[in-house]
Write an enzyme that holds these catalytic residues in place. Structure first.
Site, PDB file in Angstrom:
ATOM      1  N   HIS A   7      41.177  53.749  36.983  1.00  0.00           N
ATOM      2  CA  HIS A   7      41.804  52.907  38.008  1.00  0.00           C
ATOM      3  C   HIS A   7      42.642  51.802  37.391  1.00  0.00           C
ATOM      4  CE1 HIS A   7      37.844  50.757  37.459  1.00  0.00           C
ATOM      5  NE2 HIS A   7      38.581  49.665  37.612  1.00  0.00           N
ATOM      6  N   GLU A  43      35.710  44.582  46.869  1.00  0.00           N
ATOM      7  CA  GLU A  43      36.737  45.500  46.363  1.00  0.00           C
ATOM      8  C   GLU A  43      36.862  46.742  47.216  1.00  0.00           C
ATOM      9  OE1 GLU A  43      35.872  48.615  44.470  1.00  0.00           O
ATOM     10  OE2 GLU A  43      34.117  48.065  43.275  1.00  0.00           O
ATOM     11  N   GLN A  60      42.178  49.902  42.461  1.00  0.00           N
ATOM     12  CA  GLN A  60      41.041  49.048  42.824  1.00  0.00           C
ATOM     13  C   GLN A  60      41.585  47.691  43.241  1.00  0.00           C
ATOM     14  OE1 GLN A  60      38.374  47.685  39.602  1.00  0.00           O
ATOM     15  NE2 GLN A  60      36.683  48.266  40.930  1.00  0.00           N
ATOM     16  N   HIS A  84      43.634  44.502  35.552  1.00  0.00           N
ATOM     17  CA  HIS A  84      43.095  45.289  34.437  1.00  0.00           C
ATOM     18  C   HIS A  84      43.425  46.765  34.585  1.00  0.00           C
ATOM     19  CE1 HIS A  84      39.682  45.465  37.362  1.00  0.00           C
ATOM     20  NE2 HIS A  84      39.485  46.685  36.877  1.00  0.00           N
ATOM     21  N   GLU A 134      39.146  48.113  30.781  1.00  0.00           N
ATOM     22  CA  GLU A 134      37.799  48.491  31.228  1.00  0.00           C
ATOM     23  C   GLU A 134      37.537  49.937  30.817  1.00  0.00           C
ATOM     24  OE1 GLU A 134      37.359  47.908  35.463  1.00  0.00           O
ATOM     25  OE2 GLU A 134      35.587  49.194  35.573  1.00  0.00           O
TER      26      GLU A 134
END
Ligand code: V0V
Ligand code: CO
Length: 148
Positions: A7, A43, A60, A84, A134
């Protein structure tokens, strides 16, 4: 091994309004919505496409539930935008260790709980040319691992 983009995390002030923008503009629907208390976010995951390992690629959308959360601090400084990038792997533990051995700061000693019961960790943006990165093992992949 990092095999796909899981994502892109996008920070926003108003989750409902941002969800509506993505629905009205692109036709993306909410696949999953949750509050992650530990991470300090509300989220929504918008599913873009499935992948052949049973995972998927998502956007996301992240709204802070606390000003002092990672996303809250980032929004106050930068405003809305890409927060991110998350890479998918079947083995977040092994990949995090291997990346740590290369001298990149891995922010968690052990992966923590992410969206939809995934297991996640983060790499420090200052060690990744400015990108908060991430690593994610999605829940189905995590269950398969445990079964082996
Ligand atoms: C901070 N910096 C960033 C950044 N956040 N650079 C690029 N992208 C970001 N998202 C820079 C910032 O501009 C500073 O640079 C420096 O890093 C230190 O930042 P800070 O504002 O002082 O903040 P810190 O150090 O308190 O926190 C930064 C870190 C924090 C990365 C350590 O945000 C963190 O722990 N993030 C991981 C957790 C997270 O982001 N959770 C929310 C998503 P200068 O100004 O000094 O040059 S939760 C999620 O994705 C879930 C649940 C999921 O996927 O399932
Ligand atoms: Co994320």
């Amino acid at each position: 091994m990092l095999t796909r983009i899981d994502h892109i995390g996008i920070a926003c002030f108003d989750l409902d309004a941002t969800v509506e923008f993505y629905r009205a503009t692109y036709g993306f629907e909410v696949h999953h919505c949750e509050v992650n208390e530990e991470q300090g976010v509300r989220e929504a995951m918008l599913r873009i496409n499935g992948t052949d390992d049973g995972g998927a690629t998502y956007l996301q959308l992240l709204e802070p539930i606390r000003e002092d959360s990672a996303v809250g601090k980032w929004l106050a400084k930068n405003g809305e935008g890409v927060h991110h990038v998350a890479f998918g792997t079947a083995d977040v533990d092994g990949d995090a260790e291997a990346i740590r051995d290369k001298g990149v700061r891995v922010l968690y000693e052990q992966p923590r709980r992410g969206s939809m019961d995934s297991r996640i960790t983060f790499l420090h943006p200052k060690d990744c040319h400015g990108v908060l990165t991430e690593l994610v093992t999605s829940a189905p992949a995590a269950e398969e691992d445990a079964g082996h």
